[in-house]
Design a protein around this motif. Structure first.
Motif, PDB file in Angstrom:
ATOM      1  N   ALA A   1       0.838  -1.198   0.000  1.00  0.00           N
ATOM      2  CA  ALA A   1       0.000   0.000   0.000  1.00  0.00           C
ATOM      3  C   ALA A   1       0.865   1.238   0.000  1.00  0.00           C
ATOM      4  CB  ALA A   1      -0.929   0.011   1.208  1.00  0.00           C
ATOM      5  N   GLN A   2       0.510   2.208  -0.820  1.00  0.00           N
ATOM      6  CA  GLN A   2       1.182   3.504  -0.896  1.00  0.00           C
ATOM      7  C   GLN A   2       0.181   4.588  -0.532  1.00  0.00           C
ATOM      8  OE1 GLN A   2       4.462   3.990  -1.673  1.00  0.00           O
ATOM      9  NE2 GLN A   2       4.228   6.174  -1.221  1.00  0.00           N
ATOM     10  N   GLY A   3       0.388   5.245   0.616  1.00  0.00           N
ATOM     11  CA  GLY A   3      -0.497   6.315   1.044  1.00  0.00           C
ATOM     12  C   GLY A   3      -1.564   5.895   2.024  1.00  0.00           C
ATOM     13  N   ILE A   4      -1.716   4.581   2.281  1.00  0.00           N
ATOM     14  CA  ILE A   4      -2.684   4.046   3.239  1.00  0.00           C
ATOM     15  C   ILE A   4      -1.983   3.033   4.120  1.00  0.00           C
ATOM     16  CG2 ILE A   4      -4.850   2.759   3.532  1.00  0.00           C
ATOM     17  CD1 ILE A   4      -5.825   3.857   0.923  1.00  0.00           C
ATOM     18  N   ASP A   5      -2.340   3.002   5.388  1.00  0.00           N
ATOM     19  CA  ASP A   5      -1.756   2.050   6.322  1.00  0.00           C
ATOM     20  C   ASP A   5      -2.037   0.630   5.851  1.00  0.00           C
ATOM     21  OD1 ASP A   5      -0.682   0.739   8.446  1.00  0.00           O
ATOM     22  OD2 ASP A   5      -2.216   1.333   9.887  1.00  0.00           O
ATOM     23  N   ILE A   6      -0.980  -0.174   5.751  1.00  0.00           N
ATOM     24  CA  ILE A   6      -1.130  -1.540   5.258  1.00  0.00           C
ATOM     25  C   ILE A   6      -2.003  -2.372   6.185  1.00  0.00           C
ATOM     26  CG2 ILE A   6       0.958  -2.324   6.418  1.00  0.00           C
ATOM     27  CD1 ILE A   6      -0.405  -3.477   2.987  1.00  0.00           C
ATOM     28  N   ASN A   7      -2.021  -2.050   7.478  1.00  0.00           N
ATOM     29  CA  ASN A   7      -2.898  -2.773   8.408  1.00  0.00           C
ATOM     30  C   ASN A   7      -4.367  -2.515   8.075  1.00  0.00           C
ATOM     31  OD1 ASN A   7      -0.721  -3.790   9.954  1.00  0.00           O
ATOM     32  ND2 ASN A   7      -0.576  -1.864  11.072  1.00  0.00           N
ATOM     33  N   ARG A   8      -4.672  -1.296   7.625  1.00  0.00           N
ATOM     34  CA  ARG A   8      -6.045  -0.987   7.223  1.00  0.00           C
ATOM     35  C   ARG A   8      -6.435  -1.812   6.001  1.00  0.00           C
ATOM     36  NH1 ARG A   8      -9.450   1.090  10.774  1.00  0.00           N
ATOM     37  NH2 ARG A   8     -11.398   1.439   9.692  1.00  0.00           N
ATOM     38  N   VAL A   9      -5.517  -1.990   5.080  1.00  0.00           N
ATOM     39  CA  VAL A   9      -5.786  -2.796   3.884  1.00  0.00           C
ATOM     40  C   VAL A   9      -6.072  -4.246   4.271  1.00  0.00           C
ATOM     41  CG1 VAL A   9      -4.824  -3.619   1.703  1.00  0.00           C
ATOM     42  CG2 VAL A   9      -4.381  -1.277   2.454  1.00  0.00           C
ATOM     43  N   SER A  10      -5.327  -4.768   5.222  1.00  0.00           N
ATOM     44  CA  SER A  10      -5.540  -6.151   5.667  1.00  0.00           C
ATOM     45  C   SER A  10      -6.917  -6.321   6.302  1.00  0.00           C
ATOM     46  CB  SER A  10      -4.447  -6.544   6.668  1.00  0.00           C
ATOM     47  OG  SER A  10      -3.171  -6.475   6.070  1.00  0.00           O
ATOM     48  N   ILE A  11      -7.355  -5.326   7.070  1.00  0.00           N
ATOM     49  CA  ILE A  11      -8.670  -5.395   7.704  1.00  0.00           C
ATOM     50  C   ILE A  11      -9.774  -5.371   6.653  1.00  0.00           C
ATOM     51  CG2 ILE A  11     -10.298  -4.139   9.172  1.00  0.00           C
ATOM     52  CD1 ILE A  11      -7.914  -3.249  10.852  1.00  0.00           C
ATOM     53  N   ILE A  12      -9.674  -4.476   5.677  1.00  0.00           N
ATOM     54  CA  ILE A  12     -10.689  -4.392   4.613  1.00  0.00           C
ATOM     55  C   ILE A  12     -10.732  -5.697   3.816  1.00  0.00           C
ATOM     56  CG2 ILE A  12     -11.427  -3.138   2.564  1.00  0.00           C
ATOM     57  CD1 ILE A  12     -11.720  -1.616   5.217  1.00  0.00           C
TER      58      ILE A  12
ATOM     59  N   ASN B   1      -2.858   2.112  -4.103  1.00  0.00           N
ATOM     60  CA  ASN B   1      -2.130   3.358  -4.355  1.00  0.00           C
ATOM     61  C   ASN B   1      -3.068   4.548  -4.210  1.00  0.00           C
ATOM     62  OD1 ASN B   1      -0.052   5.152  -5.188  1.00  0.00           O
ATOM     63  ND2 ASN B   1      -0.934   5.172  -7.245  1.00  0.00           N
ATOM     64  N   VAL B   2      -2.604   5.568  -3.474  1.00  0.00           N
ATOM     65  CA  VAL B   2      -3.281   6.863  -3.433  1.00  0.00           C
ATOM     66  C   VAL B   2      -2.578   7.747  -4.444  1.00  0.00           C
ATOM     67  CG1 VAL B   2      -3.902   8.851  -2.010  1.00  0.00           C
ATOM     68  CG2 VAL B   2      -3.877   6.566  -1.012  1.00  0.00           C
ATOM     69  N   VAL B   3      -3.237   8.068  -5.517  1.00  0.00           N
ATOM     70  CA  VAL B   3      -2.611   8.789  -6.626  1.00  0.00           C
ATOM     71  C   VAL B   3      -2.134  10.158  -6.160  1.00  0.00           C
ATOM     72  CG1 VAL B   3      -2.980   9.772  -8.917  1.00  0.00           C
ATOM     73  CG2 VAL B   3      -3.989   7.559  -8.326  1.00  0.00           C
ATOM     74  N   GLY B   4      -0.902  10.474  -6.494  1.00  0.00           N
ATOM     75  CA  GLY B   4      -0.312  11.746  -6.097  1.00  0.00           C
ATOM     76  C   GLY B   4       0.526  11.638  -4.847  1.00  0.00           C
ATOM     77  N   GLY B   5       0.502  10.475  -4.183  1.00  0.00           N
ATOM     78  CA  GLY B   5       1.326  10.278  -2.999  1.00  0.00           C
ATOM     79  C   GLY B   5       0.758  10.833  -1.718  1.00  0.00           C
ATOM     80  N   MET B   6      -0.504  11.183  -1.702  1.00  0.00           N
ATOM     81  CA  MET B   6      -1.137  11.728  -0.496  1.00  0.00           C
ATOM     82  C   MET B   6      -1.173  10.656   0.594  1.00  0.00           C
ATOM     83  SD  MET B   6      -2.782  14.736   0.052  1.00  0.00           S
ATOM     84  CE  MET B   6      -4.038  15.480   1.092  1.00  0.00           C
ATOM     85  N   GLN B   7      -0.947  11.073   1.841  1.00  0.00           N
ATOM     86  CA  GLN B   7      -1.027  10.162   2.978  1.00  0.00           C
ATOM     87  C   GLN B   7      -2.400  10.295   3.634  1.00  0.00           C
ATOM     88  OE1 GLN B   7       1.385   7.947   3.886  1.00  0.00           O
ATOM     89  NE2 GLN B   7       2.591   8.617   2.122  1.00  0.00           N
ATOM     90  N   ILE B   8      -3.161   9.199   3.667  1.00  0.00           N
ATOM     91  CA  ILE B   8      -4.529   9.217   4.208  1.00  0.00           C
ATOM     92  C   ILE B   8      -4.592   8.335   5.439  1.00  0.00           C
ATOM     93  CG2 ILE B   8      -6.943   8.673   3.749  1.00  0.00           C
ATOM     94  CD1 ILE B   8      -6.446   9.225   0.836  1.00  0.00           C
TER      95      ILE B   8
END
Length: 449
Positions: free
Chosen positions: A323-334, A354-361
């Motif tokens: 994951a780029q820009g999102i916490d990988i732990n959040r991706v695992s939960i989803i 990927n969060v386009v543009g590199g924004m951190q969410i």
């Protein structure tokens, strides 16, 4: 000669310990105890303390007003709550080379053009290097006074001699005071320098900006007390491979926290982006699976961002999760929620986000668009054009409401988005929204499965 007394100080929380240990028992951080010399500062024994009596809140002087100072950078003024307050102390952190010094030199030039004297003290660069940068970005002004020195006593002398209207220190970790025996960047030096500058800023009403270094994890270096001392804490974010830069306010005593200012990095410096939503969506592909628009906001200013997901058959024994820009732990939960509630088998799939543009969410409202992007990529079916989504997902698959729903919807409508997927319990009256209670509705309502 008497042996110098030393103590072990935690670089995260500033706690003192007589002996070294691998873990700080105060904050729980590992490998953060650093040995420092204990310094005895001279204090006057005959200090007369001024007595201050408490007063009821309703009797506080209500006539106090302050006039904010404009930076002549519209986005920055809005993020700060209307400009800089006299005596305000701002701490800016960010990765090396992200553009902190460039932004502050442009800020110094804008203030200098208004006739204000700016003291730019730096311990990281020489005066010649700053001149070359100023020449490149056209920020040369006789009202900008450069002091390339790491001795804090010399900086204090310069403040007394010049009597500046604005102070910039780059960076607080490179400066040391002869009052202390520890090295520059140590916990005691950082605390002393920042507290002394804050005291001067408040007494003389001089706005001050401190640049702070970051750790390899991207967190602000130094003790947490540094963030408590200042009025405003801002983080300068962005990827070096991307042109955009985002100044995000984490703390602000004179305005709302979470506000952002977006800039575009060019060869001539930073250019403010007045419409960041169109900036982030300008290259969004049409008719491609795994892509959806997310109205992101941490302050009062929503920004439309594209969330992308790529799900493919794995060739490894253990599937990859990136994951780029999102916490990988959040991706695992989803991912676990989708497998449980929708019976989508993902244990043999690689998932890339990927969060386009590199924004951190970091806000939970990204859960729903993230789930939609993953489902879209799994079925290889594009999300209908003009669709946006926001909402938090519970572990049982329910879609929970989030804050700033009205602002998010207005930002979507501004760009002609006619289908906005939102949590069912969101209280809005709008014909362009589709309310859902559970992720199970996504299969039927969006992908017709």
């Amino acid at each position: 000669m008497a042996k110098k007394k030393t103590a072990y100080v935690c670089s995260e929380c500033g706690a003192n310990f007589p002996t070294w240990s691998g873990k700080c028992s105060n904050c729980g951080s590992w490998d953060t105890l650093v040995e420092e010399v204990i310094s005895k500062q001279k204090t006057s024994g005959n200090q007369i303390l001024k007595k201050v009596n408490p007063v009821p809140l309703t009797n506080v002087d209500k006539t106090f007003e302050f006039e904010r100072i404009s930076t002549n950078i519209k986005n920055l003024d809005e993020a700060l709550g209307g400009g800089i307050v006299p005596g305000q102390v701002i701490l800016i952190s960010g990765e090396p080379g992200i553009g902190k010094s460039t932004l502050l030199l442009q800020l110094a030039n804008n203030l200098a053009q208004d006739g204000k004297k700016v003291l730019y003290a730096t311990g990281e660069e020489s005066a010649n290097q700053i001149y070359l940068r100023g020449e490149r970005i056209r920020a040369l002004n006789e009202n900008i006074f450069i002091l390339a020195d790491t001795n804090f006593d010399n900086i204090l002398d310069a403040i007394d001699k010049i009597n500046p209207d604005f102070i910039i220190l780059d960076s607080v970790q490179t400066v040391y005071s002869s009052e202390l025996e520890s090295a520059a960047g140590s916990v005691s030096q950082v605390k002393y320098v920042s507290s002394k500058l804050t005291e001067i800023a408040k007494q003389r009403n001089i706005p001050t900006v401190l640049i702070g270094q970051v750790t390899k994890e991207g967190n602000l270096a130094g003790p947490k007390v540094l963030e408590h001392l200042v009025d405003t804490v801002a983080n300068f974010e962005g990827e070096r491979g991307h042109a955009y830069r985002v100044l995000k306010l984490i703390k602000n005593r004179f305005g709302a926290a979470g506000e952002i200012a977006v800039f575009n990095m060019t060869s001539k410096g930073l250019e403010e982006v007045n419409d960041p939503s169109s900036f982030f969506l300008m290259e969004k592909p049409e008719g491609k699976a795994g892509s959806i628009i997310f109205p992101h906001t941490e302050g009062s200013k929503p920004v439309l961002i594209e969330i992308q997901a790529l799900v493919s058959k794995t060739v490894y024994a253990v599937p990859q999760r990136r994951a780029q820009g999102i916490d990988i732990n959040r991706v695992s939960i989803i991912t676990a929620i989708l497998e449980k509630e929708l019976n989508i088998f993902l244990k043999d799939k690689d998932i890339f986000i990927n969060v386009v543009g590199g924004m951190q969410i970091k806000e939970p409202a990204v859960d729903l668009p993230l789930a939609i992007a993953i489902i879209s990529s799994v079925f290889e079916k594009p999300v209908p054009e003009g669709t946006a989504a926001f909402g938090e997902l519970g572990l049982t698959g329910e879609v929970r409401s989030v804050y700033y729903s009205d602002l998010r919807i207005k930002e979507c409508e501004k760009f002609g988005i006619k289908n906005i997927i939102i949590p069912y319990n969101t209280r809005v009256d709008n014909i362009n929204v589709s309310k859902i209670k559970s992720v199970k509705q996504l299969i039927k309502d969006i992908f017709n499965k």
